[in-house]
Every structure is written in C-alpha cells, then in structure tokens.
Scaffold this motif. Structure first.
Motif, PDB file in Angstrom:
ATOM      1  N   GLU A   1      -2.943  -4.247 -10.042  1.00 18.02           N
ATOM      2  CA  GLU A   1      -2.349  -4.593  -8.970  1.00 18.02           C
ATOM      3  C   GLU A   1      -1.080  -3.951  -8.348  1.00 18.02           C
ATOM      4  OE1 GLU A   1      -1.804  -6.397  -5.367  1.00 18.02           O
ATOM      5  OE2 GLU A   1      -3.443  -6.614  -6.597  1.00 18.02           O
ATOM      6  N   PRO A   2      -1.187  -3.139  -7.489  1.00 16.94           N
ATOM      7  CA  PRO A   2       0.211  -2.694  -6.877  1.00 16.94           C
ATOM      8  C   PRO A   2       1.257  -3.638  -6.647  1.00 16.94           C
ATOM      9  CG  PRO A   2      -1.659  -1.678  -5.900  1.00 16.94           C
ATOM     10  CD  PRO A   2      -2.178  -2.822  -6.755  1.00 16.94           C
ATOM     11  N   GLY A   3       1.129  -4.820  -5.949  1.00 14.65           N
ATOM     12  CA  GLY A   3       1.897  -5.520  -5.751  1.00 14.65           C
ATOM     13  C   GLY A   3       2.972  -6.192  -6.940  1.00 14.65           C
ATOM     14  N   LEU A   4       1.934  -6.519  -8.011  1.00 15.47           N
ATOM     15  CA  LEU A   4       2.600  -7.195  -9.192  1.00 15.47           C
ATOM     16  C   LEU A   4       3.255  -5.876 -10.091  1.00 15.47           C
ATOM     17  CD1 LEU A   4       3.197  -9.156 -11.288  1.00 15.47           C
ATOM     18  CD2 LEU A   4       0.602  -8.833 -12.092  1.00 15.47           C
ATOM     19  N   LEU A   5       2.518  -4.584 -10.001  1.00 14.06           N
ATOM     20  CA  LEU A   5       3.335  -3.367 -10.823  1.00 14.06           C
ATOM     21  C   LEU A   5       4.733  -3.266 -10.158  1.00 14.06           C
ATOM     22  CD1 LEU A   5       0.305  -1.320 -11.304  1.00 14.06           C
ATOM     23  CD2 LEU A   5       1.661  -2.205 -13.121  1.00 14.06           C
ATOM     24  N   GLN A   6       4.788  -3.422  -8.835  1.00 14.53           N
ATOM     25  CA  GLN A   6       6.044  -3.040  -8.158  1.00 14.53           C
ATOM     26  C   GLN A   6       6.983  -4.358  -8.356  1.00 14.53           C
ATOM     27  OE1 GLN A   6       6.849  -0.483  -5.834  1.00 14.53           O
ATOM     28  NE2 GLN A   6       8.740  -1.155  -6.632  1.00 14.53           N
ATOM     29  N   ALA A   7       6.546  -5.601  -8.453  1.00 12.22           N
ATOM     30  CA  ALA A   7       7.330  -6.567  -9.175  1.00 12.22           C
ATOM     31  C   ALA A   7       7.983  -6.508 -10.493  1.00 12.22           C
ATOM     32  CB  ALA A   7       6.559  -7.896  -9.071  1.00 12.22           C
ATOM     33  N   LEU A  20       3.574   4.959  -7.290  1.00 13.94           N
ATOM     34  CA  LEU A  20       4.416   3.509  -7.127  1.00 13.94           C
ATOM     35  C   LEU A  20       5.453   3.638  -8.056  1.00 13.94           C
ATOM     36  CD1 LEU A  20       1.912   0.627  -7.502  1.00 13.94           C
ATOM     37  CD2 LEU A  20       3.140   1.154  -5.663  1.00 13.94           C
ATOM     38  N   GLY A  21       5.458   4.420  -8.925  1.00 12.08           N
ATOM     39  CA  GLY A  21       6.679   4.857 -10.200  1.00 12.08           C
ATOM     40  C   GLY A  21       6.374   4.069 -11.424  1.00 12.08           C
ATOM     41  N   VAL A  22       5.258   3.480 -11.716  1.00 10.58           N
ATOM     42  CA  VAL A  22       4.704   2.974 -12.853  1.00 10.58           C
ATOM     43  C   VAL A  22       5.227   4.055 -14.165  1.00 10.58           C
ATOM     44  CG1 VAL A  22       3.165   1.509 -12.003  1.00 10.58           C
ATOM     45  CG2 VAL A  22       2.253   3.533 -12.839  1.00 10.58           C
ATOM     46  N   HIS A  23       5.462   3.568 -15.257  1.00  8.34           N
ATOM     47  CA  HIS A  23       5.748   4.416 -16.184  1.00  8.34           C
ATOM     48  C   HIS A  23       4.695   5.220 -17.070  1.00  8.34           C
ATOM     49  CE1 HIS A  23       8.937   1.577 -15.719  1.00  8.34           C
ATOM     50  NE2 HIS A  23       9.639   2.774 -15.840  1.00  8.34           N
ATOM     51  N   SER A  24       3.354   4.421 -16.948  1.00 10.01           N
ATOM     52  CA  SER A  24       2.264   4.935 -17.692  1.00 10.01           C
ATOM     53  C   SER A  24       0.950   4.421 -16.902  1.00 10.01           C
ATOM     54  CB  SER A  24       1.966   4.593 -19.094  1.00 10.01           C
ATOM     55  OG  SER A  24       3.121   5.158 -20.047  1.00 10.01           O
ATOM     56  N   GLY A  71      -9.083   8.654 -10.792  1.00 10.52           N
ATOM     57  CA  GLY A  71      -8.318   9.888 -10.215  1.00 10.52           C
ATOM     58  C   GLY A  71      -7.437   9.480  -8.985  1.00 10.52           C
ATOM     59  N   LYS A  72      -8.151   8.966  -7.867  1.00  9.68           N
ATOM     60  CA  LYS A  72      -7.330   8.455  -6.782  1.00  9.68           C
ATOM     61  C   LYS A  72      -6.288   7.155  -7.317  1.00  9.68           C
ATOM     62  CE  LYS A  72      -7.820   7.314  -1.834  1.00  9.68           C
ATOM     63  NZ  LYS A  72      -8.705   7.233  -0.829  1.00  9.68           N
ATOM     64  N   ALA A  73      -6.961   6.333  -8.060  1.00 15.36           N
ATOM     65  CA  ALA A  73      -6.210   5.047  -8.568  1.00 15.36           C
ATOM     66  C   ALA A  73      -5.080   5.480  -9.491  1.00 15.36           C
ATOM     67  CB  ALA A  73      -7.067   4.240  -9.335  1.00 15.36           C
ATOM     68  N   THR A  74      -5.138   6.433 -10.218  1.00 13.38           N
ATOM     69  CA  THR A  74      -3.979   6.881 -11.070  1.00 13.38           C
ATOM     70  C   THR A  74      -2.863   7.543 -10.077  1.00 13.38           C
ATOM     71  OG1 THR A  74      -5.595   7.465 -12.983  1.00 13.38           O
ATOM     72  CG2 THR A  74      -3.486   8.578 -12.855  1.00 13.38           C
ATOM     73  N   LEU A  75      -3.243   8.511  -9.361  1.00 12.14           N
ATOM     74  CA  LEU A  75      -2.416   8.867  -8.468  1.00 12.14           C
ATOM     75  C   LEU A  75      -1.734   7.758  -7.819  1.00 12.14           C
ATOM     76  CD1 LEU A  75      -4.108  12.240  -7.053  1.00 12.14           C
ATOM     77  CD2 LEU A  75      -2.318  12.008  -8.782  1.00 12.14           C
ATOM     78  N   GLU A  76      -2.222   6.957  -7.230  1.00 12.60           N
ATOM     79  CA  GLU A  76      -1.605   5.686  -6.353  1.00 12.60           C
ATOM     80  C   GLU A  76      -0.620   4.992  -7.124  1.00 12.60           C
ATOM     81  OE1 GLU A  76      -3.341   1.606  -5.191  1.00 12.60           O
ATOM     82  OE2 GLU A  76      -3.508   2.921  -3.579  1.00 12.60           O
ATOM     83  N   LEU A  77      -0.961   4.772  -8.583  1.00 14.06           N
ATOM     84  CA  LEU A  77      -0.177   4.004  -9.475  1.00 14.06           C
ATOM     85  C   LEU A  77       0.895   4.832  -9.819  1.00 14.06           C
ATOM     86  CD1 LEU A  77      -2.931   2.178 -11.673  1.00 14.06           C
ATOM     87  CD2 LEU A  77      -1.529   1.381  -9.769  1.00 14.06           C
ATOM     88  N   PHE A  78       0.972   5.984 -10.382  1.00 14.00           N
ATOM     89  CA  PHE A  78       2.003   6.812 -10.637  1.00 14.00           C
ATOM     90  C   PHE A  78       2.942   6.911  -9.317  1.00 14.00           C
ATOM     91  CE2 PHE A  78      -0.077   8.975 -14.206  1.00 14.00           C
ATOM     92  CZ  PHE A  78       0.887   8.343 -15.063  1.00 14.00           C
TER      93      PHE A  78
END
Length: 187
Positions: free
Chosen positions: A105-111, A158-162, A149-156
């Motif tokens: 979840e992008p919002g939770l990862l950003q939190a 955001l700035g996630v570490h892995s 692949g699209k999900a991976t790029l979107e998550l990275f």
C-alpha cells in the motif's frame, strides 16, 4: 565477521499483505503464516497495521495467529507517521533502529518512510497487481510480469528501500537490509 544487527520490530500491512480477500472470504496471503512463524521463532516482535477507511478488520484478523497483535490507525491518516509510531509503542519497542514496515500500500509505505522505518514494498499486492485471483490467473505471464514491473517501479519511486514480489522472499530481503545496517546505513 560481526553478527548482523537484530531487527527491533516488523510491521505488516493487514489487507493485501498478510491477508487477501477472496471470493470465499479472507485468507492468509501466500507465505504469510510461515513468515510470521519464522519471525516469532527468531523473537522478532511483529504487528499488523490497518486504517479505518476500509471495511472492519475483524474478518481479516481471524485468519491470522492469535498471538499477532494489531493496530488500527484512528488518528491522522496515512502518510502521516503516527500510526507506525503508535504500533511500535503498542509492541513496546524502545527505538526506531531496526524497525521495518512491509506493505504494498503506497500510503502506508509513505507513512513508514515518514516515520523513519526501513520499508519493504510488496509488488504483488500493490494497486497495480491487486486483482481478483480469477483476473490474475486470466492474465498471460507477460501481462503479470508487466504489472509486477510497473508496481516495482512505482514502489521504488516512493523511496522504499527494497521491493519483493511476495512474502516468501522477505527473509532474504531482511538479510540484505541487515547487511546494509551493519555497514552503518540508515533508512
């Protein structure tokens, strides 16, 4: 060689990460129960986090081990860091160092990022891959790969570490984060 630093706590998103919705009702996500058992065996405190914007979490938590605590965000909404900090307080965690958040979840990862946690994005349960099992199985391998692949790029982005596909890969991911931490890297 120095031992890798231990993890202080692991926070998991509830919906999509630990528990999936299916036509027959909620069920543990692939690898969720084994991952939780392995972390418990290693004495790493774990907790699930959820927000109040979705349906009640009780049916979702019924498929998880009874020992696993949870925290429902009731104050500021994600991406505010409050829910992550409150979950860590509920676990009795005394420091942020070594705390990890796992979610698609992008919002939770950003939190989690805003709270100063290490973050692991789950590509398979991100909004780009969130489909019913029937829809997912109806996709070709190429379509599934493109969605991941699209999900991976979107998550990275955001700035996630892995980023990993599924919880089955979490143990290796945590080992990699431990190596990064042993070299002095901070989230």
């Amino acid at each position: 060689m120095d031992a890798e630093p231990a993890f202080t706590a692991v926070l998991f998103g509830l919906r999509g990460c630990l528990v999936q919705s299916a036509e027959t009702g909620p069920s543990p996500a692939p690898g969720a129960l084994a991952t939780l058992a392995h972390l418990r065996e290693r004495q790493v405190p774990c907790i699930w986090v959820d927000d109040l914007t979705g349906p009640p979490s009780q049916p979702f938590t019924n498929v998880l081990p009874g020992w696993l605590p949870g925290h429902r965000e009731q104050g500021a909404r994600w991406p505010a860091p409050n829910g992550c900090w409150q979950a860590l307080i509920a676990l009795g965690s005394q420091r942020l160092d070594g705390c990890v958040l796992v979610s698609g979840e992008p919002g939770l990862l950003q939190a989690g990022l805003n709270a100063g946690l290490w973050t692991v994005g789950l590509a398979a349960c991100s909004p780009h891959c969130e489909r019913s099992a029937r829809e997912w199985q109806g996709m070709t391998a190429q379509q599934q790969g493109a969605a991941r692949g699209k999900a991976t790029l979107e998550l990275f982005s955001l700035g996630v570490h892995s980023v990993i596909d599924h919880l089955e890969a979490l143990d290796n991911c945590l080992a990699h984060i431990a190596q990064r931490r042993s070299k002095g890297e901070k989230p």
